[in-house]
Design a protein around this motif. Structure first.
Motif, PDB file in Angstrom:
ATOM      1  N   LEU A   5       0.760  -1.353  -0.082  1.00 51.23           N
ATOM      2  CA  LEU A   5       0.080  -0.133   0.087  1.00 51.23           C
ATOM      3  C   LEU A   5       0.849   1.275   0.206  1.00 51.23           C
ATOM      4  O   LEU A   5       1.737   1.270   0.937  1.00 51.23           O
ATOM      5  CB  LEU A   5      -0.894  -0.176   1.097  1.00 51.23           C
ATOM      6  N   ILE A   6       0.679   2.219  -0.990  1.00 53.88           N
ATOM      7  CA  ILE A   6       1.387   3.453  -1.002  1.00 53.88           C
ATOM      8  C   ILE A   6       0.330   4.399  -1.418  1.00 53.88           C
ATOM      9  O   ILE A   6      -0.776   4.429  -2.096  1.00 53.88           O
ATOM     10  CB  ILE A   6       2.483   3.494  -1.946  1.00 53.88           C
ATOM     11  N   ALA A   7       0.656   5.606  -1.261  1.00 55.39           N
ATOM     12  CA  ALA A   7      -0.008   6.837  -1.582  1.00 55.39           C
ATOM     13  C   ALA A   7       0.828   7.615  -2.596  1.00 55.39           C
ATOM     14  O   ALA A   7       1.975   7.877  -2.285  1.00 55.39           O
ATOM     15  CB  ALA A   7      -0.299   7.674  -0.479  1.00 55.39           C
ATOM     16  N   GLU A   8       0.655   7.479  -4.046  1.00 57.60           N
ATOM     17  CA  GLU A   8       1.662   7.864  -5.141  1.00 57.60           C
ATOM     18  C   GLU A   8       0.826   9.277  -5.360  1.00 57.60           C
ATOM     19  O   GLU A   8      -0.176   9.585  -5.521  1.00 57.60           O
ATOM     20  CB  GLU A   8       1.507   7.213  -6.269  1.00 57.60           C
ATOM     21  N   ILE A   9       1.811  10.210  -5.139  1.00 52.27           N
ATOM     22  CA  ILE A   9       1.787  11.699  -5.563  1.00 52.27           C
ATOM     23  C   ILE A   9       2.223  12.415  -6.614  1.00 52.27           C
ATOM     24  O   ILE A   9       3.423  12.369  -6.887  1.00 52.27           O
ATOM     25  CB  ILE A   9       1.820  12.490  -4.213  1.00 52.27           C
ATOM     26  N   ASP A  10       1.163  12.662  -7.642  1.00 49.12           N
ATOM     27  CA  ASP A  10       1.745  13.290  -8.885  1.00 49.12           C
ATOM     28  C   ASP A  10       2.088  14.934  -8.781  1.00 49.12           C
ATOM     29  O   ASP A  10       0.745  15.566  -8.841  1.00 49.12           O
ATOM     30  CB  ASP A  10       0.497  12.800 -10.027  1.00 49.12           C
ATOM     31  N   LEU A  11       2.911  15.376  -8.573  1.00 49.24           N
ATOM     32  CA  LEU A  11       3.331  16.763  -8.424  1.00 49.24           C
ATOM     33  C   LEU A  11       2.936  17.366  -9.782  1.00 49.24           C
ATOM     34  O   LEU A  11       2.665  18.826  -9.881  1.00 49.24           O
ATOM     35  CB  LEU A  11       4.454  17.064  -7.769  1.00 49.24           C
ATOM     36  N   ASP A  12       3.104  16.848 -10.878  1.00 46.13           N
ATOM     37  CA  ASP A  12       2.800  17.393 -11.901  1.00 46.13           C
ATOM     38  C   ASP A  12       1.449  17.826 -12.190  1.00 46.13           C
ATOM     39  O   ASP A  12       0.867  18.796 -12.776  1.00 46.13           O
ATOM     40  CB  ASP A  12       3.219  16.694 -13.177  1.00 46.13           C
ATOM     41  N   ALA A  13       0.621  16.910 -11.733  1.00 48.22           N
ATOM     42  CA  ALA A  13      -0.761  17.263 -11.576  1.00 48.22           C
ATOM     43  C   ALA A  13      -1.359  18.008 -10.676  1.00 48.22           C
ATOM     44  O   ALA A  13      -2.249  19.039 -11.112  1.00 48.22           O
ATOM     45  CB  ALA A  13      -1.596  15.716 -11.185  1.00 48.22           C
ATOM     46  N   LEU A  14      -0.563  18.445  -9.679  1.00 51.84           N
ATOM     47  CA  LEU A  14      -0.528  19.406  -8.571  1.00 51.84           C
ATOM     48  C   LEU A  14      -0.617  20.791  -9.476  1.00 51.84           C
ATOM     49  O   LEU A  14      -1.459  21.520  -9.415  1.00 51.84           O
ATOM     50  CB  LEU A  14       0.214  19.241  -7.374  1.00 51.84           C
ATOM     51  N   ARG A  15       0.666  20.968  -9.964  1.00 54.31           N
ATOM     52  CA  ARG A  15       0.737  22.105 -10.781  1.00 54.31           C
ATOM     53  C   ARG A  15       0.006  22.431 -11.912  1.00 54.31           C
ATOM     54  O   ARG A  15      -0.392  23.484 -12.163  1.00 54.31           O
ATOM     55  CB  ARG A  15       2.215  22.012 -11.379  1.00 54.31           C
ATOM     56  N   ALA A  47       4.586  22.175  -1.360  1.00 47.21           N
ATOM     57  CA  ALA A  47       5.044  23.749  -1.586  1.00 47.21           C
ATOM     58  C   ALA A  47       6.361  23.701  -2.435  1.00 47.21           C
ATOM     59  O   ALA A  47       6.195  24.761  -3.222  1.00 47.21           O
ATOM     60  CB  ALA A  47       5.389  24.192  -0.098  1.00 47.21           C
ATOM     61  N   ARG A  48       6.922  22.828  -2.407  1.00 48.20           N
ATOM     62  CA  ARG A  48       8.107  22.941  -3.180  1.00 48.20           C
ATOM     63  C   ARG A  48       7.877  22.712  -4.632  1.00 48.20           C
ATOM     64  O   ARG A  48       8.461  23.459  -5.450  1.00 48.20           O
ATOM     65  CB  ARG A  48       9.231  21.934  -2.700  1.00 48.20           C
ATOM     66  N   ALA A  49       6.782  21.905  -4.887  1.00 46.97           N
ATOM     67  CA  ALA A  49       6.397  21.623  -6.405  1.00 46.97           C
ATOM     68  C   ALA A  49       5.896  22.918  -6.779  1.00 46.97           C
ATOM     69  O   ALA A  49       5.786  23.451  -7.961  1.00 46.97           O
ATOM     70  CB  ALA A  49       5.612  20.571  -6.642  1.00 46.97           C
ATOM     71  N   HIS A 364       6.439  11.885  -7.434  1.00 39.04           N
ATOM     72  CA  HIS A 364       7.071  11.887  -8.587  1.00 39.04           C
ATOM     73  C   HIS A 364       6.611  13.372  -9.521  1.00 39.04           C
ATOM     74  O   HIS A 364       5.581  13.902  -9.168  1.00 39.04           O
ATOM     75  CB  HIS A 364       6.772  10.851  -9.489  1.00 39.04           C
ATOM     76  N   GLY A 365       7.593  13.803 -10.564  1.00 36.69           N
ATOM     77  CA  GLY A 365       7.048  15.384 -11.030  1.00 36.69           C
ATOM     78  C   GLY A 365       7.432  16.265 -10.070  1.00 36.69           C
ATOM     79  O   GLY A 365       8.106  16.699  -9.126  1.00 36.69           O
ATOM     80  N   GLY A 366       6.735  17.526 -10.541  1.00 38.81           N
ATOM     81  CA  GLY A 366       6.798  18.891 -10.049  1.00 38.81           C
ATOM     82  C   GLY A 366       7.888  19.706 -10.169  1.00 38.81           C
ATOM     83  O   GLY A 366       8.138  20.623  -9.704  1.00 38.81           O
ATOM     84  N   GLN A 367       8.598  19.352 -11.360  1.00 39.68           N
ATOM     85  CA  GLN A 367       9.711  20.279 -11.708  1.00 39.68           C
ATOM     86  C   GLN A 367       9.341  21.147 -12.947  1.00 39.68           C
ATOM     87  O   GLN A 367       8.395  20.775 -13.710  1.00 39.68           O
ATOM     88  CB  GLN A 367      11.015  19.429 -12.154  1.00 39.68           C
TER      89      GLN A 367
END
Length: 368
Positions: A5-15, A47-49, A364-367
């Motif tokens: 079980l993991i919570a995968e966080i897509d920082l590109d989607a956040l942006r 916040a960093r993303a 992953h992502g966020g750059q």
């Protein structure tokens, strides 16, 4: 092998979602709301993303602001509930925070304080939510006192919160909006009014600043989706795997209390996820999940560490098959957290912010 079980966080989607908020309100600036550990997604990575595209962040309380500052986040941070005791004003000053003032005692504490420099203040108005804020008839006097105290307060804004901006029926929203527009006109005040639903669907509410929150994380806050909300991208995928399979004849009860009974010879999959991880125990039989990228449903009550799903119509599913409880499967199929929330008789906010610390976050992502 680690529990799957993991919570995968897509920082590109956040942006993407933040940029959608900005696109919806091109004449406003958008403060990105990161309260409740960014709705369970991790305030510091989020916040960093968003650094470099979001001009400011917002949190509920000073403890949440401290976490961001200690991580090196130096953008402005707004305290949405202001201070909880006068002693916190020293930290507001030291950390360079923006402050909401919503009650008389906060106002008096601020005016008695001697900060190193004036503090940006957002005056909260109770325009009809009846939660926090000064009544509209009291705001002029509050505004004037703050304007006459330039050593304590600067960059004044009016803010409020809508009770029904997410609903199709706009009557109450319009009444709140009319009160706020009249007050802002009298004071010549810049406004910060729009939450996520108002950012997406109520352009009349777009002010100098908007406050997108849950929409940043891919949840549609509208009662009826519109073209903009359909473009939101899921940020969190709660992903696990099948850890056991049971072959059962018709008529067999599954799980605590035997709430669900096999209607036919069935294959039941056991998933490593439960209410001890934050998955809602109120999920009813039929709550959707994705197994191997295909839709099926929960069968039986959610346990602390496990839940059971019906694999009968997914013959290829077996041990280690991917299970997506909400979010995006490996084959691209999406299960909305909003849909899952409806089956749990709750809202996406509680599911996202309720994912517990024992569930590892993978980013992953966020750059740029």
């Amino acid at each position: 092998m680690a529990r799957p079980l993991i919570a995968e966080i897509d920082l590109d989607a956040l942006r993407h979602n933040y940029r959608l908020a900005c696109e919806r309100s091109p004449d406003s600036r958008c403060v990105a709301v990161l309260k409740a550990d960014a709705y369970g997604h991790g305030a510091v990575p989020c916040a960093r993303a968003l650094e470099g595209i979001a001009p400011a962040f917002a949190v509920a309380c000073i403890e949440e602001a401290v976490v961001l500052r200690e991580a090196g986040i130096d953008a402005p941070i707004l305290l949405l509930e202001g201070i909880f005791e006068a002693a916190e004003l020293a930290q507001v000053d030291d950390l360079g925070l923006w402050m909401t003032v919503h009650s008389d005692w906060q106002l008096e504490a601020l005016l008695a304080h001697r900060p190193a420099g004036p503090i940006p203040v957002w005056v909260k108005v109770d325009s009809g939510m009846h939660r926090l804020g000064f009544p509209p008839e009291a705001v002029e006097a509050v505004w004037q006192r703050l304007r006459e105290a330039p050593a304590q307060a600067c960059d004044l804004h009016l803010m409020s919160h809508f009770a029904t901006a997410d609903l199709e029926d706009s009557a109450y929203f319009e009444r709140q909006m009319a009160r706020l527009e009249a007050l802002a006109d009298r004071l010549g005040a810049p406004l910060c009014l729009a939450n996520s639903p108002a950012t997406l669907a109520r352009p009349r509410a777009h002010g100098a600043w908007n406050r997108p929150g849950v929409m940043l994380y891919g949840s549609d806050p509208l009662e009826v989706a519109n073209a903009a909300s359909r473009r939101l991208a899921p940020v969190m995928t709660l992903r696990s795997a099948i850890i056991a399979v049971r072959e059962l004849p018709a008529g067999e009860p599954v799980g605590y209390g035997g709430r669900w009974t096999t209607p036919r010879p069935s294959r039941i999959g056991v998933v490593a996820a439960g209410y001890g991880d934050g998955y809602d125990r109120h999920a009813v039989d039929g709550t959707p999940v994705l197994v191997a990228g295909r839709r099926t449903a929960i069968a039986g009550k959610v346990s602390m560490d496990m839940l059971t799903v019906d694999l009968t119509d997914i013959p290829e599913a077996d041990i280690a098959s991917e299970v997506v409880l909400w979010g995006r499967a490996s084959n691209g199929e999406v299960l909305s957290v909003d849909e899952v929330a409806r089956h749990c008789d709750t809202i996406s906010y509680t599911l996202l912010s309720g994912v517990l610390p024992r569930v590892p976050r993978r980013y992953h992502g966020g750059q740029s």
